[in-house]
Design an enzyme around this catalytic site. Structure first.
Site, PDB file in Angstrom:
ATOM      1  N   GLU A 263     -47.638  26.858 -60.133  1.00  0.00           N
ATOM      2  CA  GLU A 263     -46.421  26.323 -60.746  1.00  0.00           C
ATOM      3  C   GLU A 263     -45.544  25.460 -59.839  1.00  0.00           C
ATOM      4  OE1 GLU A 263     -45.042  29.487 -64.053  1.00  0.00           O
ATOM      5  OE2 GLU A 263     -45.296  30.329 -62.052  1.00  0.00           O
TER       6      GLU A 263
ATOM      7  N   ARG B 156     -35.548  33.007 -65.152  1.00  0.00           N
ATOM      8  CA  ARG B 156     -36.135  32.154 -64.109  1.00  0.00           C
ATOM      9  C   ARG B 156     -35.296  30.900 -63.878  1.00  0.00           C
ATOM     10  NH1 ARG B 156     -40.367  32.349 -60.106  1.00  0.00           N
ATOM     11  NH2 ARG B 156     -41.741  34.041 -60.764  1.00  0.00           N
TER      12      ARG B 156
ATOM     13  N   THR C 231     -40.982  38.566 -62.553  1.00  0.00           N
ATOM     14  CA  THR C 231     -39.675  39.209 -62.426  1.00  0.00           C
ATOM     15  C   THR C 231     -39.591  40.469 -63.297  1.00  0.00           C
ATOM     16  OG1 THR C 231     -38.779  37.680 -64.079  1.00  0.00           O
ATOM     17  CG2 THR C 231     -38.487  37.101 -61.769  1.00  0.00           C
TER      18      THR C 231
END
Length: 773
Positions: A726, A324, A455
């Site tokens: 987030e 990330r 992901t």
């Protein structure tokens, strides 16, 4: 104090969705009556656990003397690795995290044994009596030490496009730099806790403050050597999670279950705050090095950046976290040629883990520093440099190959630039700095572009279970967990909307693995996207059945039957929803359904670094103004303006709360909160006396938050909404950039040597260094 947040209903075409409703537990939160695990009535015969922690960071266990522990008042038994009948591991996926240390010590504070006693006080007192003899080895503590020794928990990984080095060689100018980005303690209000109750035939019910009940179920079952169907994990609510309970809640649930298994009595383990901070992972800290080529107009041509993340002693969730960081090393900016390398560094410290943003914030801190660096060296407004480097037509492919098709950066940033009066305020800041010798101001306006999805492709799924009762009341269960973010309420709004009833008719029940199996963690900002769609699917199935019956009974067409205002409308007839539900029962129509959803268009293949890892991007921007004292390094956050993209918001009241809270948590990470380890690998900041989270006095005196006026997500998400959990954390980069601006005003053209967090000590060091040049 001036705190402005426009909270209003954003949709007129819906009955429940888009309404600014209060959190379903808001009143109970304020009254202190919302029950968390430690508030529940304790079952008869409950035992309490306390950990015996390693006093050293690295070495081989020579002996463990527990005689005094076992003889202590109230002690029933003491757990060690030898007592585990199954697998001694509570790590997610890749493993490597012993529930109880076995033979070797990997970090200071690792659990070596666990006391089981009749009271928590007795267990904690007894735990201090254990004697652990360790053949100590020098620990590797910092990321720089681990990197130098080539220690890693996972192989290095890279995104590459073009030839960054060659492109850079021909650039009009080049910049380079290094910085440290600190970690962060989750500091959830409710600490880690688990309670296990043995049942008949080897069954076990576990209450856990966890973001991932199915993983707790799996790990408890594996530890006990039992099928998962014999283990039930339940979570009604958490007092905060922030990623710290995604994987690391499992150990305490496992220990509780082990004690219940061995004694046949219910058992509870609640960590003391100091033990919690010492024994659990944090946000990954990073060492970053970069070089970049810039053309004569100030546009980036090539970037070569290396991220070295301190993962700790095991992999935990470091694969996804470090990935990330790479995914968001571009934030909102196009890099024509790029090389992004990530090293997942092993150290003899507690295994770091998920934290709100999941590595993305660290990537964005780097690229915003890069934009500030370019602007300072060119003598330009950093916002001008940022906008010049935005993604746009012909410049719309990320370093990982995904095309940015939903770009609203320019209009959103332009709107905030206007509403925050950025240009005039920047001039006022410059005027203030010319006149003030010791106090210096800074201002910055930074964007955020954050990808939404797990992901790890298989995690993008969710299930839900909906029941309609014969009186018309509705019960909903899903795999998502509630940690204060309002997920339960949003899902209830979706279900109420599907049935056209008031929200008061919908009851959300505790997340439990015996109702919705094989759930994925509530993380990656995807809770509403996934569970909202799954609940909508379940409700739609029931609604179709109800419509078909109503059409048959009252001579209408099923496709034209409407559910609105608590009524079922068939032609000219309006029937109470409860009456139709009763008719369904009498006519033997099933009023229960399991729903399911899997996120479409996720095609990412990590091995080839190709495909789309995200369904869409969430956008936002923040403008922050600060004042620093160059004599003490103290910083005051004077004003913050935020404009954030939530698509067609499911609940603007909840979403604005998430924006405000996420931003303040990000400010804490980048300014106040500093994790300090000594050379022996011991965390020295393991209590609020030494670790400083934001308080009321850290909230900006002028705080303005608005949601971007949107027609909705271009993707077919739940009612065209966008994730909000987030992305707001990364809005806090504007505070760090504003501090950078303030320090740089001391010597224009010189880039401050400022690491994160920008504590008063760090600011004072940066001031001293820049004045010495």
């Amino acid at each position: 104090m001036n705190i402005k947040a426009e909270i209003r209903d954003l949709r007129s075409d819906t009955a429940a969705v888009g309404k600014a409703l209060a959190h379903d537990s808001a009143a109970r939160h304020v009254q202190g009556s919302a029950p968390y695990i430690d508030d529940l009535n304790e079952p008869s015969g409950l035992l309490h656990l306390a950990p015996g922690l390693s006093p050293k960071a690295k070495g081989r266990i020579v002996s463990i003397d527990l005689d005094a522990v076992r003889a202590a008042p109230g002690v029933v038994t003491v757990l060690t690795a030898a007592d585990i009948p199954g697998v001694n591991d509570c790590g997610p996926g890749l493993g490597g995290d012993p529930i109880l240390a076995d033979g070797e010590i990997n970090f200071h504070g690792q659990v070596v044994f666990c006391v089981v006693a009749t009271s928590r006080d007795a267990a904690r007192r007894a735990a201090r009596l254990g004697r652990i003899e360790i053949e100590e080895e020098p620990p590797v503590v910092t990321v720089e030490e681990g990197l130098a020794r080539k220690m890693q928990v996972l192989d290095a990984y890279a995104f590459t496009r073009g030839d960054a080095a060659a492109r850079m060689a021909g650039s009009a100018s080049r910049v380079e730099g290094t910085m440290k980005i600190g970690g962060q303690e989750h500091f959830y209000l409710e600490g880690q806790i688990g309670m296990a109750m043995p049942g008949e035939g080897g069954e076990m019910r576990v209450l856990s403050s966890t973001q991932h009940p199915s993983e707790v179920q799996h790990l408890v079952a594996r530890m006990l050597g039992r099928p998962e169907a014999m283990i039930v994990c339940e979570c009604r609510r958490m007092g905060g999670g922030f990623g710290g309970k995604e994987s690391q809640a499992a150990q305490w649930a496992c220990l509780s279950a082990l004690a219940a298994h061995l004694t046949g009595r219910p058992a509870k383990m609640r960590l003391d705050r100091d033990d919690d901070m010492i024994a659990t992972g944090k946000r990954h800290d990073f060492h970053v090095e970069w070089k970049a080529g810039v053309d004569e107009k100030g546009r980036v041509e090539a970037v070569d950046v290396m991220f070295a993340g301190r993962c700790g002693c095991s992999a935990d969730l470091s694969l996804g976290v470090n990935d990330r960081t790479m995914f968001h090393a571009d934030n909102s900016y196009f890099y024509p040629d790029v090389n992004i390398v990530s090293h997942r560094v092993k150290t003899d410290t507690v295994s770091n883990t998920a934290f709100r943003g999941f590595g993305g914030p660290q990537g964005m801190v780097f690229c915003e520093r890069l934009m500030d660096q370019i602007a300072i060296l060119r003598g330009e407004d950093p916002l001008v440099v940022r906008k010049r480097n935005f993604y746009g037509p012909g410049r719309d492919v990320t370093p990982y190959g995904m095309r940015v098709t939903d770009n609203i950066l320019r209009p959103l940033v332009g709107e905030l630039e206007r509403s925050s009066d950025y240009k005039a305020r920047r001039k006022a800041v410059a005027a203030f700095n010319r006149k003030s010798r010791w106090l210096k101001k800074g201002i910055a306006l930074n964007p955020v572009k954050f990808g939404i999805a797990f992901t790890l492709k298989h995690l993008n799924q969710a299930g839900a279970l909906v029941h309609v009762y014969s009186d018309g009341s509705i019960q909903v269960n899903h795999g998502g967990t509630e940690m204060g973010q309002g997920l339960y309420l949003k899902v209830a709004q979706v279900v109420a909307e599907e049935f056209g009833v008031d929200i008061s008719r919908v009851r959300i029940t505790a997340t439990t693995t015996d109702k919705v199996p094989n759930s994925t963690p509530t993380a990656a900002s995807s809770g509403s996207d996934l569970n909202g769609m799954a609940a909508k699917d379940a409700a739609s199935q029931i609604r179709v059945r109800m419509a078909e019956l109503a059409a048959r009974l009252y001579q209408g067409e099923a496709r034209k039957v409407a559910f609105k205002g608590g009524k079922v409308i068939v032609g000219d007839r309006e029937l109470p929803f409860g009456e139709v539900a009763k008719q369904c029962f009498l006519e033997r129509v099933h009023l229960s359904a399991a729903g399911f959803y899997s996120t479409p268009k996720i095609t990412w293949e990590r091995e080839s670094a190709s495909g789309n890892p995200f369904l869409y991007f969430s956008y936002g921007a923040s403008c922050s103004e600060v004042t620093i004292d160059t004599l003490t390094g103290e910083m005051t956050l004077d004003r913050v303006d935020i404009l954030h993209d939530c698509g067609a918001s499911l609940n603007p009241a909840i979403d604005i709360g998430q924006v405000e809270g996420g931003f303040v948590q990000g400010v804490g990470w980048l300014t106040n909160e500093e994790l300090v380890y000594d050379a022996q690998g011991r965390l020295r900041t393991h209590a609020p006396s030494t670790y400083k989270i934001p308080t009321a006095s850290d909230i900006p005196a002028d705080f303005r938050v608005s949601l971007w006026e949107s027609k909705g997500n271009r993707e077919a998400t739940i009612y065209r909404s966008k994730a909000v959990g987030e992305p707001p954390v990364m809005l806090a980069t504007s505070v760090f950039s504003a501090i950078t601006h303030a320090v740089s005003s001391l010597r224009p053209g010189v880039v401050p040597d400022l690491d994160a967090p920008a504590t008063p000590e760090a600011i004072l060091r940066a001031v001293t260094r820049i004045n010495a040049q």
